[in-house]
Design a protein around this motif. Structure first.
Motif, PDB file in Angstrom:
ATOM      1  N   ILE A   8       3.970 -10.353  -2.778  1.00 34.17           N
ATOM      2  CA  ILE A   8       2.834  -9.570  -2.317  1.00 34.17           C
ATOM      3  C   ILE A   8       3.048  -9.233  -0.854  1.00 34.17           C
ATOM      4  CG2 ILE A   8       0.327  -9.440  -2.131  1.00 34.17           C
ATOM      5  CD1 ILE A   8       0.177 -11.766  -4.131  1.00 34.17           C
ATOM      6  N   ASP A   9       3.085  -7.955  -0.542  1.00 35.08           N
ATOM      7  CA  ASP A   9       3.275  -7.477   0.822  1.00 35.08           C
ATOM      8  C   ASP A   9       1.908  -7.413   1.518  1.00 35.08           C
ATOM      9  OD1 ASP A   9       3.957  -6.226   3.174  1.00 35.08           O
ATOM     10  OD2 ASP A   9       4.732  -4.399   2.235  1.00 35.08           O
ATOM     11  N   LEU A  10       1.717  -8.246   2.531  1.00 30.23           N
ATOM     12  CA  LEU A  10       0.460  -8.262   3.278  1.00 30.23           C
ATOM     13  C   LEU A  10       0.517  -7.365   4.510  1.00 30.23           C
ATOM     14  CD1 LEU A  10       0.042 -10.736   1.399  1.00 30.23           C
ATOM     15  CD2 LEU A  10      -1.126 -11.858   3.293  1.00 30.23           C
ATOM     16  N   LEU A  59      -7.206 -11.480   8.371  1.00 33.19           N
ATOM     17  CA  LEU A  59      -6.199 -10.831   9.206  1.00 33.19           C
ATOM     18  C   LEU A  59      -5.426  -9.772   8.434  1.00 33.19           C
ATOM     19  CD1 LEU A  59      -4.746 -13.947  11.058  1.00 33.19           C
ATOM     20  CD2 LEU A  59      -6.075 -12.096  12.097  1.00 33.19           C
ATOM     21  N   ALA A  60      -5.032 -10.076   7.210  1.00 33.01           N
ATOM     22  CA  ALA A  60      -4.194  -9.162   6.429  1.00 33.01           C
ATOM     23  C   ALA A  60      -4.328  -9.497   4.957  1.00 33.01           C
ATOM     24  CB  ALA A  60      -2.734  -9.277   6.855  1.00 33.01           C
ATOM     25  N   ASP A  61      -4.102  -8.517   4.096  1.00 35.12           N
ATOM     26  CA  ASP A  61      -4.144  -8.758   2.661  1.00 35.12           C
ATOM     27  C   ASP A  61      -3.221  -7.798   1.931  1.00 35.12           C
ATOM     28  OD1 ASP A  61      -5.577  -6.422   2.921  1.00 35.12           O
ATOM     29  OD2 ASP A  61      -7.396  -7.138   1.939  1.00 35.12           O
ATOM     30  N   GLY A  62      -3.041  -8.052   0.643  1.00 31.02           N
ATOM     31  CA  GLY A  62      -2.176  -7.204  -0.160  1.00 31.02           C
ATOM     32  C   GLY A  62      -2.389  -7.469  -1.635  1.00 31.02           C
ATOM     33  N   ILE A  63      -1.802  -6.615  -2.459  1.00 31.94           N
ATOM     34  CA  ILE A  63      -1.970  -6.698  -3.904  1.00 31.94           C
ATOM     35  C   ILE A  63      -0.665  -6.302  -4.577  1.00 31.94           C
ATOM     36  CG2 ILE A  63      -2.812  -4.318  -4.066  1.00 31.94           C
ATOM     37  CD1 ILE A  63      -4.675  -5.235  -6.338  1.00 31.94           C
ATOM     38  N   THR A  64      -0.402  -6.871  -5.730  1.00 29.34           N
ATOM     39  CA  THR A  64       0.684  -6.381  -6.575  1.00 29.34           C
ATOM     40  C   THR A  64       0.202  -6.375  -8.017  1.00 29.34           C
ATOM     41  OG1 THR A  64       3.024  -6.601  -7.136  1.00 29.34           O
ATOM     42  CG2 THR A  64       1.776  -8.641  -6.956  1.00 29.34           C
ATOM     43  N   ARG A  65       0.480  -5.290  -8.710  1.00 26.17           N
ATOM     44  CA  ARG A  65       0.115  -5.133 -10.125  1.00 26.17           C
ATOM     45  C   ARG A  65       1.346  -5.411 -10.974  1.00 26.17           C
ATOM     46  NH1 ARG A  65      -4.067  -0.644 -11.509  1.00 26.17           N
ATOM     47  NH2 ARG A  65      -5.256  -2.387 -10.628  1.00 26.17           N
ATOM     48  N   VAL A  66       1.192  -6.299 -11.962  1.00 26.12           N
ATOM     49  CA  VAL A  66       2.351  -6.732 -12.737  1.00 26.12           C
ATOM     50  C   VAL A  66       2.104  -6.540 -14.227  1.00 26.12           C
ATOM     51  CG1 VAL A  66       2.996  -8.406 -10.970  1.00 26.12           C
ATOM     52  CG2 VAL A  66       1.573  -9.140 -12.883  1.00 26.12           C
ATOM     53  N   VAL A  67       3.177  -6.296 -14.935  1.00 28.23           N
ATOM     54  CA  VAL A  67       3.175  -6.232 -16.395  1.00 28.23           C
ATOM     55  C   VAL A  67       4.276  -7.175 -16.856  1.00 28.23           C
ATOM     56  CG1 VAL A  67       3.380  -4.785 -18.429  1.00 28.23           C
ATOM     57  CG2 VAL A  67       2.420  -3.827 -16.319  1.00 28.23           C
ATOM     58  N   VAL A 117      -3.660 -10.873  -5.817  1.00 22.82           N
ATOM     59  CA  VAL A 117      -4.135 -10.496  -4.480  1.00 22.82           C
ATOM     60  C   VAL A 117      -4.003 -11.712  -3.573  1.00 22.82           C
ATOM     61  CG1 VAL A 117      -6.147  -9.804  -3.117  1.00 22.82           C
ATOM     62  CG2 VAL A 117      -5.734  -8.759  -5.359  1.00 22.82           C
ATOM     63  N   ALA A 118      -3.475 -11.496  -2.363  1.00 21.42           N
ATOM     64  CA  ALA A 118      -3.365 -12.578  -1.379  1.00 21.42           C
ATOM     65  C   ALA A 118      -3.925 -12.104  -0.047  1.00 21.42           C
ATOM     66  CB  ALA A 118      -1.916 -13.023  -1.219  1.00 21.42           C
ATOM     67  N   ARG A 119      -4.426 -13.063   0.718  1.00 14.89           N
ATOM     68  CA  ARG A 119      -5.082 -12.744   1.988  1.00 14.89           C
ATOM     69  C   ARG A 119      -4.772 -13.840   3.006  1.00 14.89           C
ATOM     70  NH1 ARG A 119      -9.486 -11.794  -0.303  1.00 14.89           N
ATOM     71  NH2 ARG A 119      -9.121  -9.551  -0.466  1.00 14.89           N
TER      72      ARG A 119
END
Length: 560
Positions: free
Chosen positions: A490-492, A471-479, A456-458
């Motif tokens: 990570i798309d914010l 201002l913005a945030d996003g998440i990516t789930r990885v295996v 998660v990034a913000r």
């Protein structure tokens, strides 16, 4: 002008189901264009009526139709979110076009689910539909409505499904009255206790709260077992079927912000007549205060004359008149895009979105918590933290729709940033303002001791007084497998904000934002209940840099 209201008008669908609508008609001979809104939330609900006040709009020469969607309010049929909006939308548009005093041209308006009913109707291509004005609605349901970056949008799925369940239970003919009363009482307790109980349900896919009532869900869980149902509300891939003008409304803190932008871009790139307006709004708050900030009267959607035709509703009605009335001599702004630039707190007209003059800058996450435009050193150290799914980082503001305990918007991140499982990277105080307008991406070179995890990034604007405003945030789930070092993006999504002199740019990195997104259990099995604590590593060296990409607008000026 006097307005006549006809309530509970029957609207027959092709399968014999009768939906109900309220019709507001101006006195006089007309003919008048029709504006239609189809909602599952109650056609007379105050929040729904405030989107475009029907009496005010009718007094300006429009027939206004507010309709309950299938099985909601006074309408007949079976409640299954999105299932019937394609056919029902077509049938309702053609019915509305034949109303007495109608001129045969229909426009559609409204937000969120109501915005999606417009896209579904437009994709069905009813011949009388002349324009749509979707507000705060999505493009791809897997990117904002049902999920984000591979995680489930749990913060929205659970409260939406349960709150829509009261009417579903009341209308269920299989339940005796005493059973309805008992279940309604228990459901009310579960809605109120969601923060401390329901959101923590495991496994999410078989949530005990949802299983208890057998409610038709919003769709995030259903889509796991029946992925074909995503097509019921997907706009992505349908734009080539839609050949009517579209006015797109978004908010920088709306859960469907990127979908609004993507819909506009798709229509504009296809050469369709499209316009875009984005304010500093959340999904449901359109005037100060918004979160922890005040943006001024200029930011208000209603009542403040800040657009060429008045407030945003005046502008919307002028736009509808331009496309639906026979006397369409309405002058609209030459530029199709109007955005509210936060920080500077002003509206600005643009010729297109995204801004062609924005240039991409990489700001590198440095060991020790710095954020710089300079390249990292060859042997720079690694940053680490521990992610425990039993103690996830709590959601605190941002572009979201959740239970009432979790407000959306620009909130100070101090409580989150004080945690040991949140890494913080901050620039030096800025000597000059920096405008960031456009899409934001974080790239991490990272590794986890777990076989599957989340990143998660913000992005935050740190004020001189120390407030760190999201201002913005996003998440990516990885295996990736345990301890594998990989590059993750990570798309914010997007924003428009001027970092003023003395402010600082900040990036947070962590592995959870709960309960907005379901917790990654770190085991690779999200259908179980077992959890694993993970040791997370972020790399900063020259060969494995981690950075944020910011679309920086030189000088912040509008292009000629």
């Amino acid at each position: 002008m006097t307005v006549t209201v006809e309530a509970d008008m029957p609207v027959p669908m092709r399968d014999g189901t009768v939906l109900r609508a309220d019709v507001y008609t101006p006195d006089g001979d007309g003919p008048w264009p029709v504006l239609l809104s189809r909602t599952p939330y109650g056609r007379a609900a105050p929040d729904h009526l405030m989107v475009l006040e029907p009496v005010r709009a009718a007094q300006k020469g429009f027939i206004i139709v507010h309709q309950d969607t299938r099985s909601r309010g006074g309408s007949e049929g079976e409640w299954m979110p999105f299932r019937h909006e394609y056919d029902d939308g077509y049938d309702t548009v053609e019915w509305a076009a034949r109303l007495p005093k109608a001129n045969g041209r229909v426009g559609m308006f409204g937000g969120s689910y109501v915005g999606n009913t417009q896209w579904r109707a437009a994709a069905a291509q009813p011949p009388s539909l002349g324009a749509i004005s979707p507000m705060v609605t999505w493009c791809d349901p897997m990117d904002g409505l049902y999920g984000r970056g591979g995680a489930i949008e749990w913060g929205l799925e659970l409260p939406w499904t349960t709150q829509m369940g009261f009417e579903y239970l009341a209308k269920n003919p299989a339940l005796p009255p005493e059973e309805k009363a008992r279940l309604a009482g228990e459901l009310l307790a579960d809605v109120d206790g969601m923060k401390d109980r329901g959101y923590w349900d495991l496994p999410v896919r078989r949530s005990p709260t949802l299983e208890k009532y057998k409610l038709p869900g919003l769709g995030a869980i259903r889509a796991i077992d029946q992925p074909e149902t995503v097509s019921w509300c997907r706009v992505a891939g349908q734009h080539d079927r839609i050949d009517v003008p579209s006015l797109h409304w978004g908010g920088w803190y709306d859960i469907f912000l990127q979908g609004t932008l993507d819909n506009y871009v798709a229509m504009a790139e296809a050469g369709k007549d499209a316009r875009l307006l984005v304010g500093p709004w959340t999904h449901g708050v359109f005037r100060d205060p918004i979160g922890d900030l005040c943006f001024g009267a200029m930011a208000s959607r209603l009542y403040a004359p800040v657009h060429p035709h008045g407030d945003t509703n005046d502008f919307q009605l002028a736009w509808f008149r331009r496309h639906l009335a026979t006397d369409a001599g309405v002058t609209l702004p030459d530029t199709p895009v109007r955005i509210f630039v936060m920080g500077r707190n002003e509206w600005r007209d643009e010729p297109a979105w995204p801004l062609a003059r924005a240039r991409t800058e990489q700001h590198f996450l440095r060991n020790g918590g710095g954020l710089t435009t300079g390249n990292p050193d060859a042997a720079e150290d690694v940053s680490t933290f521990i992610y425990d799914p039993a103690d996830p980082v709590p959601t605190l503001g941002g572009p979201l729709v959740m239970a009432a305990a979790y407000p959306a918007g620009p909130l100070d991140q101090a409580p989150v940033e004080a945690r040991d499982d949140v890494l913080v990277f901050t620039s030096a105080p800025l000597e000059e303002e920096v405008e960031v307008t456009g899409r934001i991406r974080v790239v991490l070179h990272a590794a986890s001791s777990a076989p599957s995890t989340d990143w998660v990034a913000r992005l935050c604007d740190v004020h001189p007084d120390g407030r760190s405003i999201i201002l913005a945030d996003g998440i990516t789930r990885v295996v990736t497998g345990a301890d594998a070092i990989d590059r993750h993006e990570i798309d914010l999504w997007s924003t428009s904000n001027v970092f003023l002199p003395g402010h600082r740019i900040r990036v947070q990195v962590t592995s959870s934002c709960f309960p907005r997104w379901d917790r990654n259990l770190n085991t690779g099995d999200q259908d179980g209940t077992a959890m694993q604590v993970a040791r997370q590593r972020i790399f900063h060296d020259a060969d494995r840099p981690s950075f944020i990409e910011l679309p920086v607008v030189p000088g912040g000026q509008a292009s000629a």
